[in-house]
Design a protein around this motif. Structure first.
Motif, mmCIF file in Angstrom:
data_model
loop_
_atom_site.group_PDB
_atom_site.id
_atom_site.type_symbol
_atom_site.label_atom_id
_atom_site.label_comp_id
_atom_site.label_asym_id
_atom_site.label_seq_id
_atom_site.Cartn_x
_atom_site.Cartn_y
_atom_site.Cartn_z
ATOM 1 N N MET A 1 -9.005 5.711 10.768
ATOM 2 C CA MET A 1 -9.038 5.169 9.747
ATOM 3 C C MET A 1 -10.049 4.896 9.593
ATOM 4 O O MET A 1 -10.677 5.526 7.974
ATOM 5 C CB MET A 1 -8.350 3.647 9.343
ATOM 6 C CG MET A 1 -8.140 2.576 8.514
ATOM 7 S SD MET A 1 -7.961 1.206 8.629
ATOM 8 C CE MET A 1 -5.977 1.012 8.989
ATOM 9 N N ARG B 1 -5.520 4.962 5.690
ATOM 10 C CA ARG B 1 -4.361 4.698 6.529
ATOM 11 C C ARG B 1 -3.568 6.065 7.313
ATOM 12 O O ARG B 1 -2.599 6.348 7.714
ATOM 13 C CB ARG B 1 -3.509 3.603 5.771
ATOM 14 C CG ARG B 1 -4.214 2.177 5.854
ATOM 15 C CD ARG B 1 -3.506 1.666 4.597
ATOM 16 N NE ARG B 1 -4.632 -0.268 4.514
ATOM 17 C CZ ARG B 1 -4.521 -0.952 3.583
ATOM 18 N NH1 ARG B 1 -4.364 -0.695 2.379
ATOM 19 N NH2 ARG B 1 -5.019 -2.878 3.673
ATOM 20 N N LYS B 2 -3.357 6.157 5.877
ATOM 21 C CA LYS B 2 -2.346 8.084 5.736
ATOM 22 C C LYS B 2 -2.548 8.721 6.830
ATOM 23 O O LYS B 2 -2.568 9.216 7.634
ATOM 24 C CB LYS B 2 -3.100 8.750 4.386
ATOM 25 C CG LYS B 2 -1.856 8.152 3.402
ATOM 26 C CD LYS B 2 -2.492 8.661 2.222
ATOM 27 C CE LYS B 2 -1.543 8.093 0.886
ATOM 28 N NZ LYS B 2 -2.013 8.948 -0.058
ATOM 29 N N THR C 1 -9.377 3.158 2.100
ATOM 30 C CA THR C 1 -8.842 2.210 2.662
ATOM 31 C C THR C 1 -7.353 2.983 2.938
ATOM 32 O O THR C 1 -6.595 3.373 3.538
ATOM 33 C CB THR C 1 -8.440 0.789 1.841
ATOM 34 O OG1 THR C 1 -9.666 0.261 2.243
ATOM 35 C CG2 THR C 1 -8.006 0.247 3.886
ATOM 36 N N GLU D 1 0.952 -4.504 8.009
ATOM 37 C CA GLU D 1 -1.124 -4.637 8.866
ATOM 38 C C GLU D 1 -1.393 -5.679 8.403
ATOM 39 O O GLU D 1 -1.276 -6.286 7.333
ATOM 40 C CB GLU D 1 -2.138 -3.223 7.917
ATOM 41 C CG GLU D 1 -3.472 -3.728 7.957
ATOM 42 C CD GLU D 1 -4.657 -2.878 7.281
ATOM 43 O OE1 GLU D 1 -4.218 -1.780 6.952
ATOM 44 O OE2 GLU D 1 -5.245 -2.808 6.149
ATOM 45 N N THR E 1 -9.222 -0.121 14.365
ATOM 46 C CA THR E 1 -7.928 -0.042 14.367
ATOM 47 C C THR E 1 -7.671 -1.121 15.806
ATOM 48 O O THR E 1 -7.859 -0.307 17.088
ATOM 49 C CB THR E 1 -7.244 0.268 14.185
ATOM 50 O OG1 THR E 1 -7.043 1.985 14.252
ATOM 51 C CG2 THR E 1 -7.119 0.608 11.901
ATOM 52 N N TYR F 1 5.170 1.459 7.075
ATOM 53 C CA TYR F 1 3.518 0.813 7.721
ATOM 54 C C TYR F 1 3.419 -0.907 7.023
ATOM 55 O O TYR F 1 3.794 -1.646 6.567
ATOM 56 C CB TYR F 1 2.668 1.154 6.865
ATOM 57 C CG TYR F 1 1.628 1.330 7.082
ATOM 58 C CD1 TYR F 1 0.958 2.214 8.077
ATOM 59 C CD2 TYR F 1 0.521 0.239 6.497
ATOM 60 C CE1 TYR F 1 -0.504 1.302 8.309
ATOM 61 C CE2 TYR F 1 -0.900 -0.054 6.111
ATOM 62 C CZ TYR F 1 -1.497 0.359 7.962
ATOM 63 O OH TYR F 1 -3.044 0.405 7.989
ATOM 64 N N THR G 1 1.111 -1.016 -0.088
ATOM 65 C CA THR G 1 -0.405 0.436 -0.146
ATOM 66 C C THR G 1 0.767 1.488 -0.132
ATOM 67 O O THR G 1 1.738 1.069 0.829
ATOM 68 C CB THR G 1 -0.986 -0.099 0.696
ATOM 69 O OG1 THR G 1 -1.600 0.724 1.406
ATOM 70 C CG2 THR G 1 -0.474 -0.131 2.833
ATOM 71 N N VAL H 1 -0.346 -2.503 13.095
ATOM 72 C CA VAL H 1 -1.590 -2.448 12.938
ATOM 73 C C VAL H 1 -2.248 -3.450 12.610
ATOM 74 O O VAL H 1 -2.270 -3.785 11.612
ATOM 75 C CB VAL H 1 -1.904 -1.397 11.513
ATOM 76 C CG1 VAL H 1 -3.731 -0.997 11.596
ATOM 77 C CG2 VAL H 1 -1.554 -0.022 11.780
ATOM 78 N N VAL I 1 1.237 4.110 1.131
ATOM 79 C CA VAL I 1 0.425 5.145 2.589
ATOM 80 C C VAL I 1 2.164 5.896 3.115
ATOM 81 O O VAL I 1 1.902 7.040 3.712
ATOM 82 C CB VAL I 1 0.351 4.179 3.723
ATOM 83 C CG1 VAL I 1 -0.723 3.827 3.191
ATOM 84 C CG2 VAL I 1 1.288 3.414 4.190
ATOM 85 N N LYS J 1 -12.061 7.360 6.516
ATOM 86 C CA LYS J 1 -11.877 5.829 4.740
ATOM 87 C C LYS J 1 -13.755 5.859 4.263
ATOM 88 O O LYS J 1 -13.985 5.897 3.594
ATOM 89 C CB LYS J 1 -12.037 4.559 5.422
ATOM 90 C CG LYS J 1 -12.586 3.300 4.345
ATOM 91 C CD LYS J 1 -12.094 1.400 4.831
ATOM 92 C CE LYS J 1 -12.588 0.831 4.221
ATOM 93 N NZ LYS J 1 -14.210 0.504 3.694
ATOM 94 N N SER K 1 4.189 -1.700 3.539
ATOM 95 C CA SER K 1 3.779 -0.367 2.576
ATOM 96 C C SER K 1 4.586 -0.470 1.885
ATOM 97 O O SER K 1 5.548 -1.122 1.629
ATOM 98 C CB SER K 1 4.500 0.300 3.206
ATOM 99 O OG SER K 1 5.887 0.822 4.092
#
Length: 485
Positions: free
Chosen positions: A123, A154-155, A150, A176, A82, A174, A22, A50, A24, A127, A279
């Motif tokens: 999050m 996350r950001k 999503t 998840e 989260t 990052y 992702t 996360v 992010v 989102k 990430s």
């Protein structure tokens, strides 16, 4: 050695080629929303780990009803919360790591203008807002809406954590995981060993554990880290569960038995690819090389300082958070241990455990400050000192410290020595002109252990460290087994 090295390199490269990623983390100053370079200046790595309650796998595919039933995952309500947020700080030399937990119910300022709410909603709030905006713009592709909303969520979570640390940390990695991750990964490595103080069960999480040491994997592993019903400390006890679980997982993965078992390593890599999101631009091979000096005993776990639970109108029961204390706490953890031990000996001289002379305990009022981030610690120490005859002051939240300090007014060192002796001698007396006469302020640090008890962190791995009945948990590392609630 050559064969193992080649095999490990091959699988790390394979892992990099097939990971779900992702985007992010900004790749440059121009990509960063605040115009600040994302490259850590000290070469350290700060990873936000996360855990989400998503009912999909890493690729966004819904988990089957059979899998959800197996995992006791319940029914999806459309909200992506989260439930686990851990900041892992790894210095440049890669020989140690500190993992800091952020309680899900921490009452903090959510980034991007959402106001003050529970941290675990950061999050989900972004989102949901982004998904609604995309639909209002005419986007009908649900896969695109899910992907972009999503990513935005996350950001926002990353910016919220960074904001809470006051710039002390810039997150540059990052990771998840979801409901299926614990099942897949623990099954792949053959389970991990944990220990609970007494038998416990909880229908919501599916937890049903006997007292003592036990090896858990799959469904039991998920239940272990999700349970909070039936635990005296609620979500704070669940955080301790998560910390000891991750410690046990790290110990197992770093062990020779795992790294030299090609079949198990293959299963682990397969599990990670199925259930973990990382990430983009995270060079796993480079990171593994940096971590080669890490051993399980050098992984420590902490929790940010929080206040006692309070009720709010909009968010229900929350844990108050003082951002200033969190910033000081994080800065203290990121500093090298060598610098923290370089204080002038004249400012905080060690005190022996000999019986001090001076005023009677009943003439000394004691205030205690939780400087370790352990729920209820200040109150526990205050109760202990009150039972020993000291006048009861207040139990408060303090600034994080690795060591316990007993602070006293000018000319009242004897009073401090009396308190140090009552604490078993594991403290330093420090003169402090801000302390009123007749009082002693005890700042209970991360090194605190109840009097007349050995430090469980120093036990070898064949021993089991049992948490004291006061509710305190022994220092958590990835070395040995710690019994928890």
């Amino acid at each position: 050695m050559l064969a193992v090295t080649w095999y490990g390199w091959y699988y790390f490269k394979d892992l990099e080629d097939n990971l779900t990623t992702t985007d992010v983390i900004p790749n440059s100053v121009t990509e960063s929303p605040d115009g600040v370079a994302r490259k850590p200046l000290d070469g350290a790595v700060d990873i936000l780990l996360v855990g989400v309650d998503s009912r999909t796998d890493a690729q966004g595919n819904p988990l089957s009803d059979e899998v959800l039933a197996l995992l006791n995952g319940g029914v999806a309500d459309g909200t992506l919360n989260t439930d686990t947020m851990i900041l892992v700080h790894v210095p440049q030399d890669g020989t140690r790591a500190v993992a800091v937990s952020f309680p899900r119910d921490s009452y903090v300022e959510i980034a991007d203008g959402f106001g003050k709410h529970k941290l675990n909603s950061a999050m989900a709030r972004q989102k949901n807002d982004t998904a609604q905006e995309l639909r209002e713009q005419g986007v009908t592709d649900e896969a695109r809406i899910e992907r972009e909303s999503t990513l935005a969520g996350r950001k926002t979570l990353i910016k919220t954590i960074e904001g809470l640390t006051g710039g002390a940390v810039t997150i540059d990695r990052y990771a998840e995981v979801n409901l299926a991750s614990f099942y897949e990964v623990t099954q792949a490595i053959g389970g991990v060993e944990v220990c609970v103080n007494k038998a416990t069960s909880d229908s919501d999480s599916g937890a049903d554990f006997a007292a003592g040491r036990q090896t858990i994997a799959g469904r039991e592993a998920l239940a272990f880290v999700r349970q909070r019903g039936g635990l005296p400390g609620g979500d704070l006890d669940r955080i301790v569960r998560q910390q000891v679980f991750i410690g046990a997982l790290a110990k197992k993965v770093l062990s020779t038995g795992t790294l030299t078992d090609f079949e198990r390593l293959n299963q682990l890599v397969t599990a990670v690819k199925k259930s973990v999101v990382l990430s983009e631009r995270w060079n796993i091979t480079e990171f593994a090389e940096q971590m080669q000096g890490l051993v399980s005993g050098n992984i420590q776990f902490r929790t940010i300082p929080v206040g006692e639970p309070v009720d709010t109108w909009g968010d229900g029961n929350v844990l108050p958070v003082d951002p200033v204390q969190v910033r000081q706490f994080i800065k203290g953890l990121a500093a090298d241990s060598s610098s923290s031990s370089s204080a002038s000996p004249s400012s905080s001289a060690p005190v022996t455990t000999t019986t001090p002379t001076g005023p009677d305990a009943s003439a000394i009022t004691v205030q205690t400050y939780n400087a370790a981030g352990v729920s209820g610690l200040a109150g526990t120490v205050l109760d202990l000192l009150a039972r020993k005859g000291f006048q009861r002051g207040e139990a408060r939240t303090g600034t994080y410290s690795d060591t316990t300090a007993v602070r006293y007014a000018e000319g009242e060192r004897a009073s401090a020595e009396a308190v140090v002796a009552a604490l078993g001698g594991n403290a330093r007396a420090v003169e402090d002109d801000s302390v009123p006469g007749g009082q002693v302020h005890v700042h209970v640090g991360a090194d605190y252990s109840p009097p007349d008890s050995s430090d469980p962190a120093s036990a070898d791995e064949t021993r089991t460290a049992v948490a004291p009945t006061t509710g305190l948990t022994p220092p958590i590392t990835a070395d040995g087994v710690v019994c928890v609630n």
